[in-house]
Design an enzyme around this catalytic site. Sequence first.
Site, mmCIF file in Angstrom:
data_model
loop_
_atom_site.group_PDB
_atom_site.id
_atom_site.type_symbol
_atom_site.label_atom_id
_atom_site.label_comp_id
_atom_site.label_asym_id
_atom_site.label_seq_id
_atom_site.Cartn_x
_atom_site.Cartn_y
_atom_site.Cartn_z
ATOM 1 N N LYS A 115 0.839 -1.216 0.000
ATOM 2 C CA LYS A 115 0.000 0.000 0.000
ATOM 3 C C LYS A 115 0.862 1.251 0.000
ATOM 4 C CE LYS A 115 -4.202 -1.953 0.467
ATOM 5 N NZ LYS A 115 -5.585 -1.990 0.722
ATOM 6 N N LYS A 197 -4.037 -10.669 -7.403
ATOM 7 C CA LYS A 197 -5.203 -10.910 -6.546
ATOM 8 C C LYS A 197 -6.396 -10.090 -7.037
ATOM 9 C CE LYS A 197 -6.153 -8.954 -2.442
ATOM 10 N NZ LYS A 197 -6.412 -8.644 -1.032
ATOM 11 N N LYS A 200 -10.795 -5.205 -4.649
ATOM 12 C CA LYS A 200 -11.899 -4.269 -4.868
ATOM 13 C C LYS A 200 -11.398 -2.875 -5.191
ATOM 14 C CE LYS A 200 -12.966 -4.617 0.036
ATOM 15 N NZ LYS A 200 -12.016 -3.819 0.788
HETATM 16 P P1 ATP Z 1 -8.524 -3.656 -1.110
HETATM 17 O O1 ATP Z 1 -8.465 -3.840 -2.585
HETATM 18 O O2 ATP Z 1 -9.314 -2.458 -0.670
HETATM 19 O O3 ATP Z 1 -7.194 -3.799 -0.421
HETATM 20 P P2 ATP Z 1 -9.494 -6.332 -0.797
HETATM 21 O O4 ATP Z 1 -10.408 -6.655 -1.922
HETATM 22 O O5 ATP Z 1 -8.138 -6.930 -0.817
HETATM 23 O O6 ATP Z 1 -9.429 -4.798 -0.567
HETATM 24 P P3 ATP Z 1 -9.972 -6.590 2.044
HETATM 25 O O7 ATP Z 1 -10.913 -5.639 2.700
HETATM 26 O O8 ATP Z 1 -8.518 -6.335 2.222
HETATM 27 O O9 ATP Z 1 -10.272 -6.750 0.497
HETATM 28 O O10 ATP Z 1 -10.298 -8.063 2.522
HETATM 29 C C1 ATP Z 1 -11.514 -8.511 3.063
HETATM 30 C C2 ATP Z 1 -11.495 -10.015 3.193
HETATM 31 O O11 ATP Z 1 -11.583 -10.617 1.913
HETATM 32 C C3 ATP Z 1 -10.225 -10.575 3.829
HETATM 33 O O12 ATP Z 1 -10.552 -11.709 4.608
HETATM 34 C C4 ATP Z 1 -9.408 -10.994 2.670
HETATM 35 O O13 ATP Z 1 -8.481 -12.007 2.986
HETATM 36 C C5 ATP Z 1 -10.484 -11.495 1.711
HETATM 37 N N1 ATP Z 1 -10.067 -11.344 0.322
HETATM 38 C C6 ATP Z 1 -9.807 -10.173 -0.307
HETATM 39 N N2 ATP Z 1 -9.497 -10.391 -1.590
HETATM 40 C C7 ATP Z 1 -9.561 -11.726 -1.766
HETATM 41 C C8 ATP Z 1 -9.320 -12.586 -2.877
HETATM 42 N N3 ATP Z 1 -8.982 -12.099 -4.059
HETATM 43 N N4 ATP Z 1 -9.478 -13.913 -2.712
HETATM 44 C C9 ATP Z 1 -9.834 -14.425 -1.520
HETATM 45 N N5 ATP Z 1 -10.060 -13.673 -0.425
HETATM 46 C C10 ATP Z 1 -9.929 -12.356 -0.532
#
Ligand code: ATP
Length: 333
Positions: A115, A197, A200
């Site tokens: 980040k 990955k 969002k």
């Molecule tokens: P950002 O893009 O804002 O960093 P993110 O999509 O990575 O967000 P988080 O809020 O960091 O989402 O994660 C919320 C939950 O979803 C956590 O338990 C994280 O491990 C899970 N998660 C996020 N992205 C994935 C993914 N691509 N596959 C599986 N689990 C995920």
Amino acid sequence: MYNNQKVLLSGIQPTGVMTIGNYIGAVKNWLTMPDDCLSIYFIADLHALTIKQDPTLFRQTALSFYAQYLAAGLDPKKSILYFQSHVPEHTQLQWAMNCFTYIGEAQRMTQFKDKSLKHADNINMGLMDYPVLMAADILLYNTDLVPVGVDQKQHLELTRDIALRFNNRFGDVFTVPEPYITKNGAKIFSLSDPLAKMSKSDVDPNAYVSVIEDADSIMRKFKRAVTDSGNEVVASENKPGITNLLNIYSEMTGKSIADAELEFEGRGYGVFKQAVGEAVVEKLRPMRENYNKLISDKAYLAEVAKDGAERARSIAFKTVRKVYKKLGLVPMS
Ligand code: ATP
Ligand code: LTN
């Protein structure tokens, strides 16, 4: 443990849209947790402040995520569902936990490094302190199990280290939590780049699918999902795109990867991608319908969130009181 019940806890930052990665990696597993546990799920809105947010949009997004928790099937009668910012004990415990975390440990976190690169103009204290707030979230409720995606494993390890460090000095105050990470759904990859990955906050909206997205848009994204050379639908290391789609298909239909491979044997990528899209649309349909009803009932959402925060606080304040006492802070009479 709390009142002889196993405690499960998890949260998601309300940024952007809830993706099928969040759903498969986190929320879907929350739904299958045993009923006799005390389950606690919150909107990690304070965590989201580590990235610059537009206040008006942020408020809407956070409420929308809360409605999505309910729409996905989390039941406010069975689980405690609340906004992190409604429970001040999270940050009260965080301060104490800060004093048990070394700067070097925080700087080593992969998410902090990622980040910092992504938001080079805003490497704020909160970004580095993020995992300590997460540790406080978890330790506040004597959490036993934390269902998350694999990207959060390192933060869980730090949480365990902080808990053990505190316990070594002050006795058995904290439960040392374990991560709960499923095999297939632990990491869903981007539809545009199967080596990254699904996130969002991706700038490319074709990289992810939201859990409340309309059917046409979902179908379009799966049709154009990046796949690999060849035409056999098999999971393998040199087919990251197809492997990712097989994982999504398996998670959405409950079929095994091996059964899915058999089902699409000799049928080519096009047919398979169409089927994955349809499986996702079908699985998410009830969620989208529930969501549309819930989001228009703001009074209900506010009432349920308030009840959740009150229940959370009734547990959390005891932990803060105990920790502050152990630390030698003078109690208020
Ligand atoms: P950002 O893009 O804002 O960093 P993110 O999509 O990575 O967000 P988080 O809020 O960091 O989402 O994660 C919320 C939950 O979803 C956590 O338990 C994280 O491990 C899970 N998660 C996020 N992205 C994935 C993914 N691509 N596959 C599986 N689990 C995920
Ligand atoms: N950092 C987590 C969100 C989160 C969390 C938590 C998850 C904040 N506090 C406590 C589990 C337990 C993420 O998924 N990015």
